[in-house]
Design an enzyme around this catalytic site. Structure first.
Site, PDB file in Angstrom:
ATOM      1  CG  HIS A  22      -1.605   1.283   1.488  1.00 12.16           C
ATOM      2  ND1 HIS A  22      -2.869   1.549   1.019  1.00 12.16           N
ATOM      3  CD2 HIS A  22      -1.207   2.403   2.159  1.00 12.16           C
ATOM      4  CE1 HIS A  22      -3.224   2.772   1.386  1.00 12.16           C
ATOM      5  NE2 HIS A  22      -2.235   3.312   2.083  1.00 12.16           N
ATOM      6  CD  GLU A  23       2.049   3.439   3.766  1.00 10.93           C
ATOM      7  OE1 GLU A  23       2.323   4.543   3.267  1.00 10.93           O
ATOM      8  OE2 GLU A  23       1.039   3.249   4.467  1.00 10.93           O
ATOM      9  CG  HIS A  40       0.550   6.311  -0.717  1.00 19.74           C
ATOM     10  ND1 HIS A  40      -0.656   6.825  -1.133  1.00 19.74           N
ATOM     11  CD2 HIS A  40       0.309   5.727   0.497  1.00 19.74           C
ATOM     12  CE1 HIS A  40      -1.574   6.589  -0.223  1.00 19.74           C
ATOM     13  NE2 HIS A  40      -1.017   5.913   0.771  1.00 19.74           N
ATOM     14  CG  ASP A  80      -6.533   0.674   0.596  1.00 19.14           C
ATOM     15  OD1 ASP A  80      -5.412   0.637   1.148  1.00 19.14           O
ATOM     16  OD2 ASP A  80      -7.557   1.108   1.154  1.00 19.14           O
TER      17      ASP A  80
END
Length: 412
Positions: free
Chosen positions: A271-272, A275, A355
């Site tokens: 998820h990170e 980004h 997500d």
């Protein structure tokens, strides 16, 4: 004028506080919609009854504190202006802008410190935080001095521009803000963050290798994963990717490592990484800069109007008088509040995209569901917060939305 201001401010705040209380404790009900009861998004399936009760109480009290404290900065700045305290501060600082900014910052910091302390006590009482008072106070003092030093620099440049370019200062200020914000983003992981915590290489080399493989697969230029010791401060979980260029860092709190399985950690890191891949850090910077441009222009248009009407009573000579700083901060704070729902909505979209990317990169829905459930339990998060709270406070989709997305993904 002063008595009228005190009366209407006090009466308005009492009415506001009553409406906030009714909204949170009477007009909204905790829990999830009937369609989600019994599903993986229902807290009763992964939290004990006591955890559910504590979560509801903790969320309501934190939301109450947030909403009650929301107008406090506005009231402080207004009081400083209406009672001529800005002029008094200018005299006390002997007309020296750095001293004036220090005095103003100290006043606002001291007046809002009790709110921060109440929030800390709530976190301690409900077992989310275990941070010692000494560490909490030290971090607050560090933040105060960092914020004050940066404000001195920004305010000095701002008022120099106002005096030098009375018609275009807002544009020139924004043009100078662009490299300043980029520089802060660049140095934050290696200069600012270490002032609060110690960062070390991840102690689990096998997990680090798995995370770096994910990063390499996504094209993230990372050579190591950092671990920060937060278990002496909190039971909550976190992980993030921040910084730009060669200062980019992948960071995990040790609480995340201690409470999640390896598969769950890998989903969180995917998820990170999402980004970074989707350029959310740069898009966030561009969003801040765009909002700053609008905010500075709004101040340019409104500040002279405000000072023409009340400047004489406040003993402020004009926009170039740095005693007008509380009025500038008040206008910027109001503008920020107006823009906040938009900012939160954009942030939620970015988190939703991250997500979705994580599921594509690490397609283990069971691990993803487990990770979100553990995040909820550890932070006593509200799975389905009140609508107003969502739009004002939630930069992430609600856990109900995130878990329901994973349930749909699992069923497809």
């Amino acid at each position: 004028m002063k008595k009228r201001f005190l009366f209407w401010t006090g009466a308005g705040y009492i009415i506001y506080a009553a409406l906030v209380f009714l909204y949170l404790f009477v007009w909204t009900d905790p829990g999830v919609p009937a369609a989600f009861q019994g599903s993986a998004a229902d807290p009763s399936t992964f939290m004990t009854q006591r955890e559910q009760l504590l979560s509801q109480e903790y969320s309501r009290y934190q939301n109450l504190l947030y909403l009650l404290s929301l107008p406090i900065d506005w009231i402080i700045y207004a009081v400083i202006l209406v009672f001529g305290l800005s002029y008094s501060l200018k005299k006390a600082s002997l007309g020296k802008l750095p001293l004036y900014v220090l005095f103003l910052s100290a006043i606002t910091w001291l007046l809002t410190l009790p709110i921060s302390y109440i929030s800390r006590r709530l976190s301690l009482d409900y077992g989310v935080s275990i941070e010692p008072f000494s560490k909490w106070m030290r971090d607050n003092l560090v933040s105060f001095w960092i914020d004050t030093l940066m404000m001195v620099l920004v305010v000095f440049v701002l008022y120099w521009l106002i005096r030098r370019f009375p018609k275009r200062w807002w544009l020139y200020a924004w043009l100078m803000l662009v490299p300043f914000m980029a520089f802060l983003m660049y140095i934050q992981p290696v200069v600012i963050d270490p002032l609060y915590n110690d960062f070390n290489r991840l102690t689990n080399p096998e997990l680090e290798e798995s995370i770096l493989q994910l990063a390499d697969q996504a094209g993230v230029p990372a050579e190591r994963v950092f671990e920060v010791n937060k278990s002496q401060e909190t039971n909550a979980l976190n992980a993030y990717v921040n910084g730009i260029g060669d200062n980019l860092r992948i960071v995990l709190w040790d609480t995340t490592l201690n409470k999640l399985s390896e598969e769950e950690v890998l989903f969180i890191m995917a998820h990170e990484i999402g980004h970074y891949v989707k350029n959310h850090l740069m898009k966030s910077l561009l969003g801040v800069l765009g909002g700053s441009l609008l905010g500075l222009y709004a101040v340019y248009r409104l500040l002279p109007v405000v000072l023409r009407k009340w400047g004489e009573a406040w003993k402020i000579e004009g926009p170039s008088d740095f005693a007008s700083l509380p009025a500038v901060l008040l206008l910027l704070s109001l503008f920020t509040f107006i823009a906040q729902p938009v900012e939160m909505a954009v942030s939620r979209q970015a988190e939703e995209a991250a997500d979705a990317y994580a599921i594509d990169l690490q397609p283990d829905t069971e691990a993803a569901i487990g990770a979100f459930q553990q995040l909820t339990v550890s932070g006593l998060s509200d799975v389905n917060p009140p609508t107003l709270i969502k739009y004002l406070r939630y930069g992430h989709p609600t856990m109900l939305e995130r878990l329901s997305m994973l349930i749909d993904e699992k069923g497809s």
